[in-house]
Enzyme design. Structure first.
Site, short mmCIF file in Angstrom:
data_model
loop_
_atom_site.label_atom_id
_atom_site.label_comp_id
_atom_site.label_asym_id
_atom_site.label_seq_id
_atom_site.Cartn_x
_atom_site.Cartn_y
_atom_site.Cartn_z
N PRO A 196 0.79 -1.24 0.00
CG PRO A 196 -0.12 -1.09 2.13
CD PRO A 196 0.54 -2.05 1.20
CG PHE A 197 2.20 3.15 2.84
CD1 PHE A 197 1.74 4.45 2.88
CD2 PHE A 197 1.54 2.21 3.61
CE1 PHE A 197 0.68 4.82 3.67
CE2 PHE A 197 0.47 2.56 4.42
CZ PHE A 197 0.04 3.87 4.46
CB SER A 198 4.41 0.70 -3.74
OG SER A 198 4.11 -0.63 -3.38
CD GLU A 214 5.58 0.25 10.08
OE1 GLU A 214 5.55 0.70 11.24
OE2 GLU A 214 6.38 -0.64 9.72
CE LYS A 230 8.55 -3.83 15.62
NZ LYS A 230 8.67 -3.63 14.19
#
Length: 411
Positions: A196-198, A214, A230
Site C-alpha cells: 500500500p505504501f509503494s 507501513e 509489529k
C-alpha cells in the site's frame, strides 16, 4: 491501481517520483524534474527546520526521503559505521511536473500543458507498465545464520539487563544491478508485493524502490495518524490455512506484546506535539492482509497543538519506534553497535508535503536502495526482538520478509 509505464522517463529525467497513496479512493502521485531541491549528505544542526522552510516556500507539492541517520541530529547520537551506499540523509524537491491520478481520475498539480514531458507523462499514465523479464542482478545476505543468532543472543542479554525491552535488529543484503535497472526492479517488486505504501524515487544517481506496507505518520486537517506494524506471518496456501495463520497472528501473546510496546512508545512521542488529552489508540492489533503476508497494525491519533510545525513533529517522532525499539534512544545506541553498518535511508521515510502543509510518510522497509553510478544495490531486513522472541522463529521471519526482495533481484 495500475502502475504507469515510466521506463523511458526514468532514463531521461534526473528526478522522478511515483508515490502510492492508499486512501479509500487509491491514487498515485507522479513527479518529474526538479524546480528546486534540498539535499543534505549528512545530518547537521537545523536540517529539519530547513525542510520545514523549504516545504512552505511557494505553496508547492514537494516529495523526497528522510534517512535514518537524521536521528543523529535529533537525539545527538552518532553512526560509527555509515552506510556504504552513499544516499543523502535528506533529499527533498519540488517537481517541475506533478500529477495526481487514479484509475478513474487525473489532476495536474503543477507544470505546463504544452511541455513535451507533460505530454509523455500523461501518455505513460494511460499505458499499464509491463514487468520486464530477465532482469540481471544479484543479492546476498551479509550475515549468515550463525552470526545473526549470535547478535540476537546479545540483544536478549541486553533485555535481561534492562537496557532495552524491545530492539529492532536488522541485517543487510548487498548486491549489484546495472544502472538502467532501477525502474524495472521497482516494477517487479511492486507486482510481487502490491504494497500500500509503494514508492519509486530517483534523485540523480540515487534511487529508492520501496515495497513498504507501513505508514509512519500522516498529517491531515490538524490530525496526526501513525500506524506501526509489529507482527508478520506468511499467507496460507489455501483459504483454510490462510485464515488459520491470520488467527494465530491475532492471538499470539508475543506478537501482541511487541505491538503494544510500540503503541505505547508512539503515544508518548505524539504527546509531545499533541493538544492535551487528545492522543488515542483508535485501532489496536488489527490484522491487515497483503499480497504476501498478514501484518498486525495499530492506529494512534491525536490533534496537533497549534504552535507545533513540521520540524517539531519530526523531532518528536522520528525515527519511528517500530524500527528502533524501546526505550528509543537506548535501542538506537545499541543498534549502531550491533549492526556494524549504518542503515542509510533504510528505516527512514518517503513521502510528500502538500501546499497546505499536510503530509504522508511511509516507513522505508521491504525496499531496495540503488546507486546507478557504482551499481551497488542494498536492502535490509529485520524484526523486533523481545524477551519472548524465539531465535529460530525470528530468523525465519527475516527470511519471509526478504522473499520478495530476492525474487525481485535474483531473477
Amino acid at each position: 491501481m495500475h502502475v504507469p509505464d515510466l521506463n523511458s522517463l526514468c532514463e531521461s529525467e534526473s528526478h522522478v517520483v511515483l508515490l502510492f497513496d492508499p486512501n479509500p479512493n487509491a491514487f498515485c502521485y507522479l513527479g518529474l524534474g526538479s524546480k528546486r531541491e534540498l539535499l543534505f549528505e549528512k545530518p547537521k544542526p537545523g536540517i529539519l527546520e530547513a525542510l520545514d522552510a523549504f516545504s512552505k516556500l511557494g505553496s508547492a507539492w514537494t516529495f523526497g526521503w528522510l534517512g535514518y541517520d537524521l536521528k543523529n541530529e535529533i537525539e545527538h547520537l552518532e553512526t560509527r559505521n555509515p552506510s556504504s551506499l552513499g544516499h543523502p540523509v535528506l533529499a527533498w524537491w519540488e517537481p517541475e511536473i506533478a500529477i495526481r491520478f487514479s484509475d478513474s481520475s487525473l489532476e495536474i498539480l503543477s507544470g505546463d500543458d504544452d511541455d513535451p514531458r507533460m505530454i509523455e507523462a500523461l501518455e505513460s499514465i494511460k499505458r499499464e507498465n509491463k514487468v520486464q523479464e530477465g532482469i540481471q542482478g544479484e543479492m546476498v545476505w551479509s550475515w549468515d545464520k550463525t552470526h545473526y543468532l549470535k547478535v540476537l543472543d546479545e540483544v536478549k542479554r541486553l533485555i535481561q539487563q534492562g537496557d532495552v525491552y524491545e530492539l529492532n535488529l536488522c541485517m543487510p543484503l548487498k548486491g549489484r544491478a546495472a544502472s538502467n535497472t532501477s525502474w524495472p526492479l521497482f516494477s517487479r517488486l511492486q507486482s510481487l508485493t502490491q504494497a500500500p505504501f509503494s514508492a519509486y524515487l530517483q534523485c540523480g544517481s540515487y534511487r529508492i524502490m520501496s515495497g513498504s506496507p507501513e505508514r509512519f505518520l500522516k498529517k491531515e486537517a490538524g490530525r496526526l495518524i501513525s500506524q506501526p506494524i509489529k507482527g508478520t506471518v506468511r499467507r496460507g496456501g489455501s483459504p483454510e490455512e490462510d485464515k488459520a495463520l491470520a488467527h494465530a497472528l491475532q492471538t499470539s501473546e508475543k506478537e501482541r506484546a511487541e505491538n503494544v510496546m510500540i503503541v505505547d512508545l508512539v503515544r508518548n512521542d505524539l504527546s509531545r506535539v499533541a493538544e492535551k488529552a487528545t492522543v488515542e489508540v483508535t485501532d489496536l492489533c488489527s490484522i491487515y492482509s497483503l499480497e504476501t503476508v498478514h501484518q498486525m497494525v495499530s492506529t494512534i491519533e491525536c490533534s496537533i497543538s497549534l504552535e507545533k510545525g513540521l520540524s517539531d513533529i519530526l523531532r518528536a517522532t522520528f525515527p519511528m519506534g517500530s524500527m528502533t525499539g524501546a526505550p528509543k534512544i537506548s535501542a538506537m545506541k545499541h543498534i549502531d553497535r550491533l549492526e556494524l553498518e549504518g542503515r542509510g535511508a533504510y528505516s527512514g521515510s518517503i513521502g510528500y508535503i502538500s501546499p497546505t502543509g499536510d503530509f504522508d510518510l511511509n516507513v522505508l522497509i521491504r525496499s531496495l536502495f540503488h546507486n546507478s553510478i557504482s551499481e551497488v544495490l542494498m536492502s535490509n531486513v529485520g524484526g523486533a526482538i523481545t524477551s519472548l522472541s524465539d531465535p529460530e522463529q525470528e530468523y525465519q521471519e527475516c527470511q519471509l520478509k526478504a522473499n520478495a526482495i530476492f525474487k525481485t533481484v535474483n531473477y
